[in-house]
Design a protein around this motif. Structure first.
Motif, PDB file in Angstrom:
ATOM      1  N   ALA A   1       0.841  -1.195   0.000  1.00 39.38           N
ATOM      2  CA  ALA A   1       0.000   0.000   0.000  1.00 39.38           C
ATOM      3  C   ALA A   1       0.878   1.248   0.000  1.00 39.38           C
ATOM      4  O   ALA A   1       1.896   1.314   0.691  1.00 39.38           O
ATOM      5  CB  ALA A   1      -0.908   0.002   1.235  1.00 39.38           C
ATOM      6  N   TYR A   2       0.508   2.234  -0.829  1.00 42.42           N
ATOM      7  CA  TYR A   2       1.253   3.492  -0.854  1.00 42.42           C
ATOM      8  C   TYR A   2       1.181   4.176   0.510  1.00 42.42           C
ATOM      9  O   TYR A   2       2.126   4.805   0.956  1.00 42.42           O
ATOM     10  CB  TYR A   2       0.679   4.430  -1.922  1.00 42.42           C
ATOM     11  N   GLU A   3       0.053   4.056   1.183  1.00 46.47           N
ATOM     12  CA  GLU A   3      -0.111   4.706   2.468  1.00 46.47           C
ATOM     13  C   GLU A   3       0.690   3.965   3.536  1.00 46.47           C
ATOM     14  O   GLU A   3       0.739   2.748   3.571  1.00 46.47           O
ATOM     15  CB  GLU A   3      -1.594   4.749   2.875  1.00 46.47           C
ATOM     16  N   GLY A   4       1.304   4.731   4.423  1.00 50.57           N
ATOM     17  CA  GLY A   4       1.986   4.111   5.557  1.00 50.57           C
ATOM     18  C   GLY A   4       0.977   3.661   6.584  1.00 50.57           C
ATOM     19  O   GLY A   4       0.024   4.385   6.900  1.00 50.57           O
ATOM     20  N   ILE A   5       1.147   2.455   7.124  1.00 48.68           N
ATOM     21  CA  ILE A   5       0.214   1.897   8.107  1.00 48.68           C
ATOM     22  C   ILE A   5       1.010   1.351   9.282  1.00 48.68           C
ATOM     23  O   ILE A   5       1.997   0.632   9.097  1.00 48.68           O
ATOM     24  CB  ILE A   5      -0.640   0.765   7.504  1.00 48.68           C
TER      25      ILE A   5
ATOM     26  N   ALA B   1      -4.642   0.284  18.254  1.00 48.91           N
ATOM     27  CA  ALA B   1      -4.991   1.392  17.357  1.00 48.91           C
ATOM     28  C   ALA B   1      -4.186   1.253  16.071  1.00 48.91           C
ATOM     29  O   ALA B   1      -3.112   0.649  16.049  1.00 48.91           O
ATOM     30  CB  ALA B   1      -4.709   2.741  18.018  1.00 48.91           C
ATOM     31  N   VAL B   2      -4.732   1.824  15.001  1.00 48.24           N
ATOM     32  CA  VAL B   2      -4.051   1.825  13.708  1.00 48.24           C
ATOM     33  C   VAL B   2      -3.854   3.264  13.259  1.00 48.24           C
ATOM     34  O   VAL B   2      -4.749   4.099  13.386  1.00 48.24           O
ATOM     35  CB  VAL B   2      -4.842   1.019  12.647  1.00 48.24           C
ATOM     36  N   GLY B   3      -2.656   3.551  12.790  1.00 51.16           N
ATOM     37  CA  GLY B   3      -2.348   4.876  12.264  1.00 51.16           C
ATOM     38  C   GLY B   3      -2.027   4.783  10.788  1.00 51.16           C
ATOM     39  O   GLY B   3      -1.373   3.831  10.345  1.00 51.16           O
ATOM     40  N   MET B   4      -2.491   5.753  10.001  1.00 45.92           N
ATOM     41  CA  MET B   4      -2.284   5.731   8.554  1.00 45.92           C
ATOM     42  C   MET B   4      -1.792   7.089   8.070  1.00 45.92           C
ATOM     43  O   MET B   4      -2.351   8.124   8.437  1.00 45.92           O
ATOM     44  CB  MET B   4      -3.588   5.371   7.842  1.00 45.92           C
ATOM     45  N   LEU B   5      -0.739   7.055   7.238  1.00 47.30           N
ATOM     46  CA  LEU B   5      -0.290   8.256   6.536  1.00 47.30           C
ATOM     47  C   LEU B   5      -1.120   8.357   5.262  1.00 47.30           C
ATOM     48  O   LEU B   5      -0.933   7.588   4.327  1.00 47.30           O
ATOM     49  CB  LEU B   5       1.188   8.161   6.173  1.00 47.30           C
ATOM     50  N   ILE B   6      -2.061   9.273   5.211  1.00 47.40           N
ATOM     51  CA  ILE B   6      -2.967   9.365   4.069  1.00 47.40           C
ATOM     52  C   ILE B   6      -2.338  10.155   2.933  1.00 47.40           C
ATOM     53  O   ILE B   6      -2.436   9.798   1.770  1.00 47.40           O
ATOM     54  CB  ILE B   6      -4.301  10.021   4.495  1.00 47.40           C
ATOM     55  N   PHE B   7      -1.675  11.259   3.252  1.00 48.64           N
ATOM     56  CA  PHE B   7      -0.996  12.055   2.232  1.00 48.64           C
ATOM     57  C   PHE B   7       0.436  12.273   2.679  1.00 48.64           C
ATOM     58  O   PHE B   7       0.691  12.550   3.851  1.00 48.64           O
ATOM     59  CB  PHE B   7      -1.675  13.423   2.037  1.00 48.64           C
ATOM     60  N   GLU B   8       1.372  12.161   1.740  1.00 55.61           N
ATOM     61  CA  GLU B   8       2.766  12.413   2.076  1.00 55.61           C
ATOM     62  C   GLU B   8       3.014  13.914   2.049  1.00 55.61           C
ATOM     63  O   GLU B   8       3.618  14.477   1.149  1.00 55.61           O
ATOM     64  CB  GLU B   8       3.708  11.714   1.108  1.00 55.61           C
ATOM     65  N   GLY B   9       2.478  14.564   3.083  1.00 55.57           N
ATOM     66  CA  GLY B   9       2.694  15.999   3.216  1.00 55.57           C
ATOM     67  C   GLY B   9       1.516  16.822   2.736  1.00 55.57           C
ATOM     68  O   GLY B   9       0.681  16.388   1.965  1.00 55.57           O
ATOM     69  N   MET B  10       1.430  18.061   3.241  1.00 52.53           N
ATOM     70  CA  MET B  10       0.336  18.959   2.917  1.00 52.53           C
ATOM     71  C   MET B  10       0.351  19.368   1.451  1.00 52.53           C
ATOM     72  O   MET B  10      -0.687  19.645   0.861  1.00 52.53           O
ATOM     73  CB  MET B  10       0.423  20.198   3.803  1.00 52.53           C
TER      74      MET B  10
END
Length: 509
Positions: free
Chosen positions: A134-138, A218-227
């Motif tokens: 997945a491109y998103e970090g999890i 809990a699960v954390g996800m990086l949805i966008f790589e930066g603003m």
């Protein structure tokens, strides 16, 4: 490696195995032993109405032989139980007995425990692949805020960490400014929050994991790589609705967020570059021509404390020595023939309060290297034709496509300048070593150039894409952009075929 994954849910009919169907006729134990020994498949026993009523296994018959005479009749109620499922039913998640797959009145196969285990193993492998690709970090933590899982994308973003570097560690010791452990305590989900990781603002989700009424993690996800990525998406949406053309301008601000590429190798370099941007140390960026060394230099500048200052770049190989000296140091009016009236500030002066990028630094002569060293040590510049000392506060980022250490050993580059510049080294990988980024690079530049030229976006055929992936790309990303420009311009239809590619790529077919 990032890749596309299709996850499929199977039906019972798709994964059923062949079965041996035996009619129940009050056979004795010895007869059943002969049947199970001489069949390769699971046995389904049917009654006089051809309905499945049970099964037997070698282990079951062997046990019955030990307990009784081989001439004893196996009674119907002694048969091992089965369960019947329809051919179109979803493949079972679990089963305690043999599943007999039917299509109307017809038996089409069975689902054994072995097949169930095989499919479950495949499912786990597929889900693991999806998780890691997945491109998103999890990241997943347990109730003790200990990391239990972190996918490849997240580990790559953090600098190419290995699983052993993160699993079992407290999440607060691995991820900057995380609040994931607070979600475990409160149970309150947090969506679309901005979190600064390695100095870069990220958009994240933090969600609690509930099980039987309790928070277990809990699960954390990086949805966008930066603003920047989020702003670009929103701007693209607005532009699309307005029918506007949105093109990338030459010389637009480049940051680590705008760099295209999710491969492990490029993510590791980006992570090191983010760390380098937090310091004042000189940086040398090494890599083949066309890999994007200046983009990294700009990224370091725009993420540093000097971001509000100028970013000044010069290619040291583009000027003869006397002209390079005037470009770097500046000159007073009348200092030489054709000198501009009133003089001119050099690059060192222009970079005051910001960053000076010396591209192809290895191409400077030995005498020029000595002059550069002096300025780096004193931060004082004297223009050509002047005696006035000008102080300039700048940071140096240099780039080269050669191995500076080898040049030092060969006597072609000053050792003292090497150590002055070579505080932090970044090595940008060539495109052939991060081929998983090629499709995204192609897609981005295909769309960008189509918008810029005001033509319809084109799609690359599967055969053409295979050649583009096989190609070695000696010119790296710069060559890729050149190829995209060629096919966008020269292809009449909407699909880029093998015949539309430059001849050097067609030769691979």
């Amino acid at each position: 490696m990032n890749m596309d994954v299709t996850y499929k849910t199977f039906t019972c009919g798709e994964k059923s195995e062949r079965a041996t169907i035996v009619a129940f006729e009050n056979q004795d134990i010895q007869t059943w032993l002969m049947i199970v020994v001489h069949t390769e498949h699971s046995i389904v026993i049917i009654d006089q109405h051809h309905q499945p009523i049970g099964t037997v296994t070698l282990e079951f018959i062997a046990k019955r032989l030990v307990e009784s005479s081989g001439e004893d009749i196996l009674q119907k109620h002694e048969l091992l139980p089965i369960q019947c499922v329809k051919k179109s039913d979803p493949f079972p998640v679990e089963q305690r007995t043999l599943s007999v797959v039917t299509d109307g009145e017809r038996i089409v196969g069975v689902i054994t425990q072995r097949m169930l285990q095989t499919v479950q193993d495949q499912d786990r492998a597929t889900l693991s692949l999806i998780f890691d690709s997945a491109y998103e970090g999890i990241v997943i933590i347990d109730r003790n805020q200990t990391i239990t899982s972190m996918n490849q994308s997240y580990r790559d973003f953090l600098g190419g960490l290995k699983e052993r570097d993160v699993i079992g560690r407290d999440v607060t010791s691995v991820i900057d400014n995380t609040e994931l452990h607070q979600v475990v305590k409160t149970g309150i989900p947090e969506r679309g929050k901005v979190q600064t990781i390695q100095g870069q603002k990220m958009v994240v989700h933090r969600l609690p994991i509930w099980q039987e009424g309790e928070i277990v993690g809990a699960v954390g996800m990086l949805i966008f790589e930066g603003m920047t990525e989020l702003h670009r998406i929103l701007q693209h949406e607005v532009a699309s609705k307005a029918g506007a053309v949105n093109t990338e301008r030459e010389g637009a601000v480049q940051t680590f967020e705008t760099m295209i590429g999710k491969s492990a190798s490029i993510q590791r370099v980006k992570s090191l570059a983010r760390k380098a941007s937090r310091t004042k140390a000189s940086v040398v960026i090494q890599g083949e021509s066309g890999t994007g060394k200046e983009l990294f230099a700009q990224g370091i500048h725009h993420m540093s404390s000097r971001a509000e200052g100028p970013f000044v770049a010069i290619n040291c190989s583009a000027f003869p020595e006397n002209l390079l000296e005037s470009e770097l140091f500046g000159y007073e009016g009348g200092a030489f023939t054709d000198a501009r009236k009133g003089g001119r500030r050099g690059k060192f002066e222009q970079a005051h309060g910001g960053t000076l990028f010396l591209d192809e630094v290895s191409e400077m002569s030995s005498s020029m290297q000595a002059k550069i060293l002096r300025i780096l040590e004193t931060k004082e510049v004297v223009r050509i034709g002047s005696e006035q000392v000008i102080h300039s506060d700048f940071r140096i980022v240099a780039a080269t496509n050669k191995d500076l250490k080898s040049l030092v050993q060969e006597g072609q580059f000053r050792q003292d300048l090497f150590y002055r510049l070579h505080v932090i080294r970044l090595t940008v990988p060539p495109l052939r070593e991060r081929k998983e980024d090629i499709p995204k690079l192609l897609g981005f530049h295909m769309e960008r150039l189509a918008q810029e030229y005001g033509i319809e976006k084109k799609a690359i055929s599967e055969e053409a894409m295979q050649l583009l992936l096989q190609y070695r790309w000696p010119g790296n990303v710069r060559e890729l952009v050149n190829v995209v420009d060629y096919v966008v311009t020269m292809t009449d239809g909407q699909h880029v075929l093998v015949d539309h590619l430059p001849s050097r790529l067609q030769a691979l077919s």
